[in-house]
Design a protein around this motif. Structure first.
Motif, PDB file in Angstrom:
ATOM      1  N   MET A   1      91.657  34.126 105.915  1.00  0.00           N
ATOM      2  CA  MET A   1      91.455  34.259 104.409  1.00  0.00           C
ATOM      3  C   MET A   1      92.421  33.204 103.804  1.00  0.00           C
ATOM      4  O   MET A   1      93.550  33.010 104.195  1.00  0.00           O
ATOM      5  CB  MET A   1      91.575  35.587 103.618  1.00  0.00           C
ATOM      6  CG  MET A   1      91.600  35.678 102.365  1.00  0.00           C
ATOM      7  SD  MET A   1      91.741  37.425 101.554  1.00  0.00           S
ATOM      8  CE  MET A   1      92.975  38.029 102.204  1.00  0.00           C
ATOM      9  N   GLU A   2      92.063  32.322 102.966  1.00  0.00           N
ATOM     10  CA  GLU A   2      92.675  31.172 102.492  1.00  0.00           C
ATOM     11  C   GLU A   2      93.647  31.907 101.299  1.00  0.00           C
ATOM     12  O   GLU A   2      93.519  32.870 100.956  1.00  0.00           O
ATOM     13  CB  GLU A   2      92.059  30.329 101.685  1.00  0.00           C
ATOM     14  CG  GLU A   2      91.148  30.689 100.743  1.00  0.00           C
ATOM     15  CD  GLU A   2      90.452  29.517 100.160  1.00  0.00           C
ATOM     16  OE1 GLU A   2      90.265  29.187  99.056  1.00  0.00           O
ATOM     17  OE2 GLU A   2      89.518  29.051 100.917  1.00  0.00           O
ATOM     18  N   ARG A   3      95.045  31.495 100.936  1.00  0.00           N
ATOM     19  CA  ARG A   3      96.086  31.959 100.260  1.00  0.00           C
ATOM     20  C   ARG A   3      95.645  32.229  98.800  1.00  0.00           C
ATOM     21  O   ARG A   3      95.690  33.266  98.153  1.00  0.00           O
ATOM     22  CB  ARG A   3      97.018  30.995 100.138  1.00  0.00           C
ATOM     23  CG  ARG A   3      98.396  31.613  99.601  1.00  0.00           C
ATOM     24  CD  ARG A   3      99.592  30.732  99.962  1.00  0.00           C
ATOM     25  NE  ARG A   3     100.653  30.853  98.913  1.00  0.00           N
ATOM     26  CZ  ARG A   3     101.598  31.922  98.860  1.00  0.00           C
ATOM     27  NH1 ARG A   3     101.243  32.888  99.850  1.00  0.00           N
ATOM     28  NH2 ARG A   3     102.581  32.026  98.011  1.00  0.00           N
ATOM     29  N   SER A   4      94.699  31.316  98.365  1.00  0.00           N
ATOM     30  CA  SER A   4      94.410  31.369  96.868  1.00  0.00           C
ATOM     31  C   SER A   4      93.621  32.596  96.688  1.00  0.00           C
ATOM     32  O   SER A   4      93.429  33.277  95.721  1.00  0.00           O
ATOM     33  CB  SER A   4      93.908  29.961  96.610  1.00  0.00           C
ATOM     34  OG  SER A   4      92.566  29.909  96.972  1.00  0.00           O
ATOM     35  N   LYS A   5      92.447  32.593  97.500  1.00  0.00           N
ATOM     36  CA  LYS A   5      91.537  33.950  97.569  1.00  0.00           C
ATOM     37  C   LYS A   5      92.297  35.277  97.861  1.00  0.00           C
ATOM     38  O   LYS A   5      92.138  36.241  97.000  1.00  0.00           O
ATOM     39  CB  LYS A   5      90.497  33.765  98.527  1.00  0.00           C
ATOM     40  CG  LYS A   5      89.344  34.842  98.454  1.00  0.00           C
ATOM     41  CD  LYS A   5      88.218  34.809  99.029  1.00  0.00           C
ATOM     42  CE  LYS A   5      87.101  35.490  98.666  1.00  0.00           C
ATOM     43  NZ  LYS A   5      85.755  35.473  99.152  1.00  0.00           N
ATOM     44  N   GLY A   6      93.370  35.260  98.371  1.00  0.00           N
ATOM     45  CA  GLY A   6      94.156  36.484  98.515  1.00  0.00           C
ATOM     46  C   GLY A   6      94.893  36.757  97.127  1.00  0.00           C
ATOM     47  O   GLY A   6      94.932  37.841  97.019  1.00  0.00           O
ATOM     48  N   ALA A   7      95.453  35.770  96.846  1.00  0.00           N
ATOM     49  CA  ALA A   7      96.211  35.821  95.428  1.00  0.00           C
ATOM     50  C   ALA A   7      95.266  36.090  94.354  1.00  0.00           C
ATOM     51  O   ALA A   7      95.496  37.180  93.514  1.00  0.00           O
ATOM     52  CB  ALA A   7      96.830  34.349  94.982  1.00  0.00           C
TER      53      ALA A   7
END
Length: 182
Positions: A1-7
């Protein structure tokens, strides 16, 4: 999962955690907070789409708050967003009810507790009326809308008719009126 989606999913979780924690009275009382936090502050959905999201949330089985959180979360960040928003809106109620279940019976006869619950009920009525006003502003009003609103109120509020049957009937009448361009 990419960082921006996690954030984004974490932010969804925290927003709905806040909404769930600071709203008493269920889904309808949450509408003003959902509108302010999700549409106006974050811009995740358009303000005009709130009414459509509520219509879908009311039409699907389950609590409106959970359905709304799931729908918004999915729209913003897909299935993981739906899960995060749903857990966020449910978690405060679960924790509060779990904790209160141990102590409420011991304090329910105290006048201060009774007055506190009376005050909460008054606040819930104000929040539900606020949701009604904001939804009424977004709803297209014509003679059919006025008749449906009045009829639904009389049937459910005064005569005790089954709200699901009235909801389905209003939806069918609304569809027919839009097809006939009434």
């Amino acid at each position: 999962m990419e960082r921006s989606k996690g954030a984004l999913c974490l932010k969804l979780f925290l927003k709905f955690l806040k909404i769930g924690a600071f709203t008493f009275g269920g889904g309808y009382a949450m509408i003003p907070l959902i509108r302010r936090e999700i549409a106006l502050r974050e811009g995740w959905i358009e303000d005009k789409d709130i009414l459509d999201i509520l219509a879908v949330s009311e039409s699907t089985p389950g609590p409106i708050a959970v359905n709304t959180a799931t729908f918004v979360g999915y729209r913003v960040a897909g299935p993981l967003g739906a899960a995060c928003a749903t857990v966020g809106v449910v978690l405060p109620s679960f924790v509060i009810i779990f904790a209160l279940s141990f102590v409420l019976r011991q304090f329910e006869d105290f006048p201060a507790v009774r007055y506190a619950f009376w005050g909460i009920r008054v606040a819930v009525v104000a929040l539900v009326l606020s949701a009604l006003v904001s939804m009424a502003k977004e709803c297209p009003w014509n003679i059919v809308s006025y008749l449906l609103a009045a009829g639904a109120f009389v049937l459910v509020g005064l005569l005790g008719a089954n709200s699901i049957v009235v909801l389905i009937a209003c939806a069918l009448i609304g569809l027919a009126a839009s097809k006939l361009k009434i």
